[in-house]
Design an enzyme around this catalytic site. Structure first.
Site, mmCIF file in Angstrom:
data_model
loop_
_atom_site.group_PDB
_atom_site.id
_atom_site.type_symbol
_atom_site.label_atom_id
_atom_site.label_comp_id
_atom_site.label_asym_id
_atom_site.label_seq_id
_atom_site.Cartn_x
_atom_site.Cartn_y
_atom_site.Cartn_z
ATOM 1 N N CYS A 1 34.895 44.121 43.110
ATOM 2 C CA CYS A 1 36.302 44.360 42.773
ATOM 3 C C CYS A 1 37.205 43.286 43.392
ATOM 4 O O CYS A 1 37.102 42.122 43.044
ATOM 5 C CB CYS A 1 36.710 45.773 43.165
ATOM 6 S SG CYS A 1 38.267 46.292 42.351
ATOM 7 N N HIS B 1 33.359 49.086 39.727
ATOM 8 C CA HIS B 1 32.905 49.830 40.909
ATOM 9 C C HIS B 1 31.676 50.661 40.565
ATOM 10 O O HIS B 1 31.717 51.893 40.568
ATOM 11 C CB HIS B 1 34.014 50.754 41.418
ATOM 12 C CG HIS B 1 35.053 50.071 42.234
ATOM 13 N ND1 HIS B 1 34.828 49.630 43.517
ATOM 14 C CD2 HIS B 1 36.342 49.756 41.943
ATOM 15 C CE1 HIS B 1 35.933 49.079 44.001
ATOM 16 N NE2 HIS B 1 36.866 49.134 43.069
ATOM 17 N N GLU C 1 29.340 51.303 42.358
ATOM 18 C CA GLU C 1 28.924 52.055 43.547
ATOM 19 C C GLU C 1 29.669 53.374 43.711
ATOM 20 O O GLU C 1 29.301 54.194 44.560
ATOM 21 C CB GLU C 1 29.135 51.196 44.806
ATOM 22 C CG GLU C 1 30.545 51.168 45.364
ATOM 23 C CD GLU C 1 31.498 50.258 44.601
ATOM 24 O OE1 GLU C 1 32.665 50.127 45.018
ATOM 25 O OE2 GLU C 1 31.087 49.670 43.577
#
EC number: 2.3.1.31
Length: 301
Positions: free
Chosen positions: A142, A235, A237
């Site tokens: 990001c 993102h 994750e």
């Protein structure tokens, strides 16, 4: 194989409850295995949540990893106890004479500032320069990806009229790239950004290759320097409820925030989120670790 972390790290309990194989440093020292040294530069204010998110993904591979958590010495973290940083984190000054197999640079909630306005920018530049010769492969996430693209290649970021917020469909743009091994041609990933990098700028840099993008969310995955640098603007994750927490936090602050797109069932924030990015998130991190870290790193760093 396990990830090696401090036995007292709060994320350890969370991971064990999810059957993620973790090992203490004390036990690891009894084994004759050369674990991969992975540093995580955690720029997020929600340090413990980010720890759990990343450790969950990198712990889901056959590789044994020795994880080192880093924070910025030139920035005062107000959302985490100093005791936590002192107990579990190091600074760049502590590790600058070491080498690492892999480095992860997280996002940070500073994207509306110019890079030069960020109070730790000079320190971050030193770390990114260090990574070019002391790290086998670095994964930027990001804002960390925006920072890396800007520092290494001069790729600018641009403000958006509206925040990109939700879970978006992406298309693979380059076939037969190891980072995307096992990916479907279309896959989902969360985004939460007020700024963007543009495909046209990426394509002007011959050292960079655009791997995946979205009609709605724009650029997502970019690779450079034959895999020594990987950039993920989304993102992958994120946990199931991360976007929900961001949405509720901003509403409590009185901000004019839209419901995250393609996230809640029936787009109703009173219903549960639908997770459509988990499998490709695991693939992204496992492919990075396997093909760009494990397969490329020397046995002796």
């Amino acid at each position: 194989m396990p990830i090696i972390i401090d036995k007292d790290l709060p994320a350890r309990k969370v991971l064990q409850e999810e059957n993620i194989f973790v090992m203490t440093k004390e036990r690891a020292e009894t084994q004759d295995i050369r674990a991969l040294k992975i540093a995580i530069l955690n720029l997020m204010p929600t340090k413990q949540e980010t720890e759990a998110q990343l450790l969950r993904l990198i712990g889901n591979t056959p590789l044994q990893l020795d994880v080192h958590l880093l924070h910025m010495e030139s920035h005062l973290s107000r959302n985490v106890a100093q005791e936590h940083l002192t107990s579990f984190y190091k600074t760049f000054r502590d590790i600058e004479n070491e080498k690492f197999d892999g480095l992860i640079i997280t996002g940070a909630p500073v994207e509306t500032l110019s890079f030069e306005e960020v109070d730790y920018w000079e320190e971050l530049k030193r770390i990114m320069e260090y990574s070019k010769t002391n790290v086998t492969s670095t994964l930027h996430i990001c804002w960390g990806a925006q920072a890396g693209l800007y520092h290494h290649y001069g790729v600018p970021k641009y403000p958006l009229k509206e925040k990109i917020f939700g879970v978006f469909e992406h298309e693979v743009r380059e076939q037969h790239v190891k980072l995307l091994q096992g990916f479907d041609e279309l896959f989902f990933a969360p985004h939460s950004r007020h700024t963007e990098v543009r495909e046209s700028d990426i394509r002007e840099v011959k050292e960079l290759t655009l791997l995946a993008n979205s009609e709605e969310a724009g650029v997502h995955l970019v690779i450079g320097q034959e895999g020594r640098q990987v950039f993920a603007l989304g993102h992958s994750e994120y946990s199931c409820d991360t976007l929900k927490q961001e949405y509720e936090r901003d509403r409590q602050k009185g901000l004019n925030i839209d419901v995250p797109k393609n996230y809640f069932k029936h787009n109703n924030p009173n219903e549960k989120p639908l997770v459509r990015w988990r499998s490709h998130g695991n693939l992204l991190f496992s492919n990075w670790l396997n093909y760009y870290v494990y397969q490329e790193t020397p046995y002796v760093l």
